[in-house]
Design an enzyme around this catalytic site. Structure first.
Site, PDB file in Angstrom:
ATOM      1  CG  ASP A 472      -2.292   0.460   0.936  1.00 42.20           C
ATOM      2  OD1 ASP A 472      -2.414   1.308  -0.012  1.00 42.20           O
ATOM      3  OD2 ASP A 472      -3.378   0.049   1.427  1.00 42.20           O
ATOM      4  CG  ASP A 541      -9.495   2.267  -0.580  1.00 37.93           C
ATOM      5  OD1 ASP A 541      -9.015   1.174  -1.047  1.00 37.93           O
ATOM      6  OD2 ASP A 541      -9.119   2.952   0.040  1.00 37.93           O
TER       7      ASP A 541
HETATM    8  C1  GLA Z   1      -5.835   1.531   2.215  1.00 31.38           C
HETATM    9  C2  GLA Z   1      -6.303   0.540   1.165  1.00 31.38           C
HETATM   10  C3  GLA Z   1      -7.330  -0.401   1.910  1.00 31.38           C
HETATM   11  C4  GLA Z   1      -6.696  -0.816   3.107  1.00 31.38           C
HETATM   12  C5  GLA Z   1      -6.300   0.301   4.124  1.00 31.38           C
HETATM   13  C6  GLA Z   1      -5.538  -0.100   5.303  1.00 31.38           C
HETATM   14  O1  GLA Z   1      -7.071   2.514   2.195  1.00 31.38           O
HETATM   15  O2  GLA Z   1      -6.865   1.042   0.059  1.00 31.38           O
HETATM   16  O3  GLA Z   1      -7.745  -1.614   0.922  1.00 31.38           O
HETATM   17  O4  GLA Z   1      -5.836  -1.823   2.985  1.00 31.38           O
HETATM   18  O5  GLA Z   1      -5.486   1.038   3.431  1.00 31.38           O
HETATM   19  O6  GLA Z   1      -5.129   0.954   5.901  1.00 31.38           O
END
Ligand code: GLA
Length: 723
Positions: A472, A541
């Site tokens: 991430d 997301d």
């Molecule tokens: C980001 C990602 C999510 C999740 C969160 C965890 O927002 O896009 O899918 O993994 O981080 O903190």
């Protein structure tokens, strides 16, 4: 032969495209980029005449001007008033004037050092054009690589300081093309967080259309790609050119229509706040650009781009490997989990036929929320009920692979790492920090930081049987200023990218069997620079089935479907608050790399039965979606109430249709399928219904939808083989 030289002409030919350059007394002129031409004789040469207010390099020839010639280098200061491709501060000015002094044809791909490069193949050939400016004492080398079995070439540039004084590069595009006057549209992928990659098509007029990022990442709002389409080009017909960049940092791409309606295209590093100092004999190398062409409209261009990326950019180990159906605990638990909760999720996932269990954020250090602990990559054993290896063994024992979330490039102020190395955060002296998700970025321009990250993640991957990593990146770059000088500071964002590529190439090459998925709050860094190392990207997301339609349409507009993660989540949807049927959520997610992101333990038995059926069904259609030819039948941006996508693979085809709002007193939609065998008979799976390929394509398939919002249908056709 892909690359040939005939007289003063250079041909860079692929199976379906040509780039033809003329060497006119050392000037490099672009004669053609587009459909393949094996033998060219200047039929389209611009009629040279005296254009008012254009500069002429010679007093004798008032008809030759750099402002009217089509070129691949745009130099500043000698009468070409369009946007330059190169800007270098040397001596007392920024004038440069490059003349061809040499060329080579190399029977392989030449790589841009330290940057993402395509994979070579046996037929790849590179044309190396060496140009020099004797006054500025600079060498500009252009590389064009032809991959014969495609309609794509790649290109990059290198600038070398031949003088004995330092020079400063302020701008160096990866690729530039001047194309003939015509009515064009530009197409880009734009959006924002949770609505990434909307396909935007607009008319090009006199002036400059540009997209760029200065976020230190490509960003949710734009993608390093620009298409120039004949204004008449449609889904199936017409000329389209695409410029894309294998780079994940600050980029720019533009189309400039000048006063003669000629068009200049360029793509490369964003030159806002960019400067790169070159000591004597040092070189600066640009990221690689990908130039694709199709005369078969947008579908043709999509197929070309998807195939090239799958065959030449995605890590080879995973390009042809079916991707596992996953369960991710993020929306099921967020930070609130313990070992029992995780294992009960894994139990359900295994019983329902899923294949990979992914442990998301919250497993390390003091990470109980998103305000702390980034950088403290030690397993929180009390939360996990023991060592990570034990949890992994338990998950493996259930027949599931194991995946782990990481965010290596970040540091929280509330972390042991920050307390030990506060100077490792990107920051300018005396300026404090700018926070985003309450986190800071590590300075990957510092080799000590990269070495530390290599060692840390090497440790985690070496000691644990991890099958998958979700990598991430949850903020953008600000407060650049770790350098001791102005120039070091200016160089930092690109130096960061070089550190990032060093880190990810090391880890992905050391652990070639680990499947990496990139994420940046969803699709905040969904680009070819990332995809060169990480074969999958979490597209958004936003997991709402309806909001996902345009996101998935745009995410696969240029990139192969096998790169796109798409999951079923709970209702009401956590991002949109919308309630959609489980069937629709399944159908939409099945248009990419399928998975679930909800609490399976909270589902009813009826819901679990539907999920088990979806998982089993996806296993059957997976090769079609992940390796098949994709056709867009109804685009969500044009038809705001419906979307339909079709995949064809070998003797099978799957069509997914979604209708957003219920309609009344309308005639049902008929979908004309594509890419089938006219004479074959296709049986609709699960029924006795059979149709000819010709009728499905030319008469179409009429849908019969019940009343209701957010409904979908999926049709799976298999060629009927008679004994
Ligand atoms: C980001 C990602 C999510 C999740 C969160 C965890 O927002 O896009 O899918 O993994 O981080 O903190």
């Amino acid at each position: 032969m892909a690359i040939t030289v005939e007289g003063n002409l250079f041909y860079v030919n692929t199976e379906a495209s040509s780039l033809i350059l003329e060497n006119r007394d050392g000037d490099l002129l672009l004669k053609h980029f587009g459909r393949k031409i094996n033998s060219y004789h200047f039929s389209n040469t611009i009629h040279e005449k005296d254009h008012a207010f254009s500069g002429n390099p010679s007093p004798e020839v008032r008809t030759y001007s750099y402002d009217t010639q089509r070129q691949v280098i745009g130099t500043y200061g000698f009468g070409d008033f369009r946007k330059p491709s190169v800007r270098v501060q040397h001596g007392s000015n920024e004038l440069t004037f490059f003349k061809l002094v040499d060329y080579h044809i190399v029977k392989e791909l030449i790589e841009a050092e330290g940057l993402p490069n395509p994979h070579s193949d046996e037929q790849a050939q590179t044309l190396v054009l060496v140009l020099e400016d004797q006054v500025a004492q600079l060498r500009l080398t252009l590389y064009y690589t032809a991959f014969e079995t495609s309609a794509t070439i790649t290109s990059f540039a290198k600038l070398t300081n031949l003088s004995d004084e330092p020079v400063v590069v302020h701008r160096l595009l990866s690729s530039m093309l001047d194309v003939p006057a015509k009515q064009y549209d530009v197409i880009t992928l734009q959006g924002a967080y949770a609505r990434e990659k909307a396909v935007r098509r607009q008319n090009l007029h006199q002036g400059v259309f540009s997209i760029s990022s200065s976020r230190g990442a490509s960003g949710h709002g734009q993608t390093p790609a620009l298409l120039l389409a004949d204004r008449k080009a449609s889904e199936d017909f017409g000329d389209v050119i695409a410029l894309q960049l294998l780079y994940s940092g600050n980029f720019q791409a533009f189309a400039q229509e000048n006063q003669l309606q000629e068009v200049r295209l360029g793509i490369g590093i964003n030159d806002d706040n960019f400067a790169w100092q070159l000591a004597p004999s040092e070189s600066f190398v640009t990221p690689v650009a990908m130039l694709s062409y199709s005369h078969k409209g947008l579908t043709g261009l999509t197929s070309e781009s998807q195939a090239f990326i799958k065959n030449h950019i995605i890590p080879k180990r995973f390009a042809d490997e079916e991707r596992p159906i996953l369960i991710n605990n993020w929306e099921a638990t967020y930070f609130d989990f313990n070992k029992d909760k995780l294992l009960s999720l894994a139990d359900e996932a295994s019983a329902l036929g899923m294949e990979l269990f992914v442990l998301d954020d919250g497993w390390f250090g003091n990470r109980f929320d998103d305000n702390r602990a980034l950088g403290d990559w030690t397993v929180n054993e009390s939360k996990l009920g023991g060592p990570l290896s034990e949890l992994i063994a338990d998950v493996h024992a259930k027949g599931l692979k194991f995946g782990l979330w990481v965010e290596p490039e970040m540091i929280s102020e509330a972390s042991d790492l920050y307390r030990a190395h506060p100077d490792w955060a990107i920051q300018a002296p005396c300026r404090g920090h700018t926070y985003s998700r309450n986190q800071l970025m590590l300075n990957l321009a510092n080799p000590d930081v990269v070495a530390y990250l290599k060692e840390t993640f090497d440790g985690i991957l070496a000691q644990n049987a991890i099958d998958y990593i979700k990598w991430d990146y949850n903020r953008n770059m600000t407060n650049l200023g770790n350098g001791a000088t102005y120039l070091e500071t200016q160089m930092q964002s690109h130096a960061y990218m070089l550190g990032f590529y060093d880190l990810v190439s090391y880890l992905t090459e050391t652990y070639p069997d680990v499947l990496f998925e990139s994420c940046s709050g969803g699709g905040g860094r969904n680009d070819l620079g990332v995809m060169r190392y990480f074969p999958q990207v979490w597209a958004s997301d936003n997991t709402d089935a309806i909001a996902r339609l345009p996101i998935q349409y745009g995410s696969t507009f240029l990139y192969p479907t096998i790169s796109m993660g798409s999951h079923v989540s709970a209702v009401p949807n956590h991002q949109m608050g919308r309630i959609t049927p489980l069937e629709t959520r399944g159908h939409v997610a099945m248009m990419g790399n399928f998975g679930y992101e909800l609490d399976l333990t909270q589902m009813t038995e009826t819901e679990k039965a539907i999920v088990a059926e979806q998982v089993a069904h996806y296993k059957r259609i997976r090769p079609l979606v992940q390796f098949g030819q994709q056709y867009r039948l109804l685009n969500p941006e044009e038809n705001t109430n419906e979307a339909a996508v079709q995949f064809v693979y070998e003797d099978q085809s799957v069509v997914t249709y979604v209708r957003i709002q219920s309609t009344i007193e309308t005639i049902e939609t008929t979908l004309k399928l594509k890419g089938l065998d006219e004479d074959a008979i296709y049986r609709l799976d699960g029924t006795e219904k059979c149709y000819s390929g010709a009728e499905l394509m030319y008469a179409g398939l009429t849908l019969d939808m019940p009343n209701g919002d957010y409904l979908s249908k999926q049709f799976y056709f298999v060629k009927d083989v008679k004994d």
